[in-house]
Scaffold this motif. Structure first.
Motif, PDB file in Angstrom:
ATOM      1  N   VAL A 155       0.832  -1.198   0.000  1.00  0.00           N
ATOM      2  CA  VAL A 155       0.000   0.000   0.000  1.00  0.00           C
ATOM      3  C   VAL A 155       0.872   1.255   0.000  1.00  0.00           C
ATOM      4  O   VAL A 155       0.547   2.258  -0.641  1.00  0.00           O
ATOM      5  CB  VAL A 155      -0.951  -0.012   1.214  1.00  0.00           C
ATOM      6  CG1 VAL A 155      -1.716   1.300   1.332  1.00  0.00           C
ATOM      7  CG2 VAL A 155      -1.933  -1.174   1.093  1.00  0.00           C
ATOM      8  N   ALA A 156       1.984   1.205   0.706  1.00  0.00           N
ATOM      9  CA  ALA A 156       2.856   2.377   0.820  1.00  0.00           C
ATOM     10  C   ALA A 156       3.623   2.680  -0.455  1.00  0.00           C
ATOM     11  O   ALA A 156       4.025   3.822  -0.679  1.00  0.00           O
ATOM     12  CB  ALA A 156       3.837   2.181   1.979  1.00  0.00           C
ATOM     13  N   THR A 157       3.834   1.676  -1.312  1.00  0.00           N
ATOM     14  CA  THR A 157       4.728   1.870  -2.464  1.00  0.00           C
ATOM     15  C   THR A 157       4.078   1.679  -3.823  1.00  0.00           C
ATOM     16  O   THR A 157       4.684   2.041  -4.835  1.00  0.00           O
ATOM     17  CB  THR A 157       5.920   0.902  -2.366  1.00  0.00           C
ATOM     18  OG1 THR A 157       5.429  -0.443  -2.277  1.00  0.00           O
ATOM     19  CG2 THR A 157       6.773   1.195  -1.146  1.00  0.00           C
ATOM     20  N   TYR A 158       2.860   1.124  -3.879  1.00  0.00           N
ATOM     21  CA  TYR A 158       2.303   0.846  -5.203  1.00  0.00           C
ATOM     22  C   TYR A 158       2.038   2.124  -5.992  1.00  0.00           C
ATOM     23  O   TYR A 158       2.038   2.106  -7.237  1.00  0.00           O
ATOM     24  CB  TYR A 158       1.022   0.010  -5.095  1.00  0.00           C
ATOM     25  CG  TYR A 158      -0.248   0.817  -4.979  1.00  0.00           C
ATOM     26  CD1 TYR A 158      -0.958   1.217  -6.112  1.00  0.00           C
ATOM     27  CD2 TYR A 158      -0.744   1.195  -3.736  1.00  0.00           C
ATOM     28  CE1 TYR A 158      -2.115   1.961  -6.014  1.00  0.00           C
ATOM     29  CE2 TYR A 158      -1.904   1.927  -3.623  1.00  0.00           C
ATOM     30  CZ  TYR A 158      -2.588   2.308  -4.765  1.00  0.00           C
ATOM     31  OH  TYR A 158      -3.725   3.053  -4.662  1.00  0.00           O
ATOM     32  N   THR A 159       1.819   3.239  -5.308  1.00  0.00           N
ATOM     33  CA  THR A 159       1.586   4.491  -6.022  1.00  0.00           C
ATOM     34  C   THR A 159       2.821   4.941  -6.795  1.00  0.00           C
ATOM     35  O   THR A 159       2.708   5.614  -7.826  1.00  0.00           O
ATOM     36  CB  THR A 159       1.155   5.591  -5.047  1.00  0.00           C
ATOM     37  OG1 THR A 159       2.061   5.625  -3.935  1.00  0.00           O
ATOM     38  CG2 THR A 159      -0.253   5.340  -4.530  1.00  0.00           C
ATOM     39  N   ALA A 160       4.010   4.577  -6.311  1.00  0.00           N
ATOM     40  CA  ALA A 160       5.229   4.895  -7.064  1.00  0.00           C
ATOM     41  C   ALA A 160       5.252   4.124  -8.379  1.00  0.00           C
ATOM     42  O   ALA A 160       5.628   4.663  -9.429  1.00  0.00           O
ATOM     43  CB  ALA A 160       6.462   4.557  -6.233  1.00  0.00           C
TER      44      ALA A 160
END
Length: 311
Positions: A155-160
């Protein structure tokens, strides 16, 4: 060039051929600029990272018998993921559009994977927070906390990955390091929230997370800019610089192990630094899409670096 031409050049005369100007047909950009609203999507990037890292911190705090820290992190994760969904739906325009993204699951699409991640993660964080506040169904709460922590890194990194999967130059060229930048930024945000809301006696894990997250964020961000070349120029603006200063300053204060006031100031600086980074990354991508040179020059460099046929 002839001797006469060299003399004219030495006298300061302008060259006959003007320097190339990077433009496009009828003055329109080569790429379509992202139509996302800055407040919605940059805010969505920030609170989503805050939620994912807070779930990890909550699980660690529960495992080390720090109930106040665990509750702060659980409430932070629940509030952040709720805000994340609200911002995403607001940008989409209608809640039905988010539900429509759940009609299929496409592993090769970061947007599809992210939608399913949020759909599975949000109920877990809300359950973990609700059972902790109510003091009931502790077994269910522990299972929800552990499950949310397992999904937290994604959840913390998929936006990257979502940003890097676009054609926007300053996002796409950052695909190698941007997930690590977002991971560090998420950790500093979660640590900052914990330092602000939890008793100082229980903030040991948050302080360590702040220092490690800041090192990862700043180190990966500098490596990213050094590797990207020309497309790193949009990152040389006020917001990314302010983000680095706030993050480093907050991490230093967090490592000092001062009193409640120092912890609160450190936490506020870390939260502000993480938010500034996400907004800085968003605006850098928009700026690179609007300027043709960030699309044309890297393409020409890649073509020139290829071996010519018959060479």
């Amino acid at each position: 060039m002839t001797v006469t031409g060299q003399r004219r050049r030495r006298r300061g005369e302008q060259p006959v051929v003007p320097e190339a100007a990077f433009a496009s047909y009828y003055g329109t950009p080569i790429l379509n600029s992202p139509t996302w609203r800055a407040l919605d999507i940059a805010g969505y990037l920030f609170v989503g990272g805050l939620a994912g890292a807070s779930s990890l911190l909550a699980a660690g705090a529960g495992a080390t018998a720090r109930p106040a820290l665990a509750r702060t992190a659980k409430l932070g994760a629940a509030g952040a993921v709720s805000a994340s969904l609200a911002l995403l739906v607001h940008d989409l325009g209608r809640p039905a559009r988010f539900l429509n993204m759940l009609r299929v699951c496409k592993p090769t699409s970061p947007m599809s994977v992210g939608s399913w991640l949020l759909a599975g993660y949000a109920p877990l964080t809300l359950t973990a927070a609700a059972t902790d506040v109510a003091g009931r169904f502790r077994l269910v709460g522990r299972a929800a906390t552990a499950s949310a922590a397992a999904l937290g890194p994604a959840v913390a990194t998929y936006t990257a990955v979502l940003l890097a999967d676009t054609a926007v130059p300053s996002w796409h060229e950052a695909h190698r390091e941007l997930p690590f930048v977002f991971a560090g930024s998420s950790a500093t945000a979660a640590a900052g929230l914990a330092l602000v809301g939890a008793p100082a006696a229980q903030t040991g894990p948050a302080r360590r997370m702040a220092v490690l997250g800041a090192a990862l964020e700043v180190g990966a961000f500098r490596l990213m800019r050094r590797r990207m070349g020309l497309t790193a120029e949009p990152y040389e603006r006020r917001l990314p610089r302010a983000a680095e200063a706030l993050t480093v300053g907050g991490a230093v204060l967090a490592g000092l192990r001062g009193g409640r006031t120092v912890a609160a100031v450190a936490g506020a600086a870390l939260l502000a630094g993480s938010a500034a980074l996400r907004f800085g990354v968003f605006h850098a991508g928009v700026a690179s899409a609007e300027d043709p040179k960030y699309t044309v020059v890297p393409q020409r460099e890649r073509l020139d670096s290829r071996p010519r046929e018959g060479a």
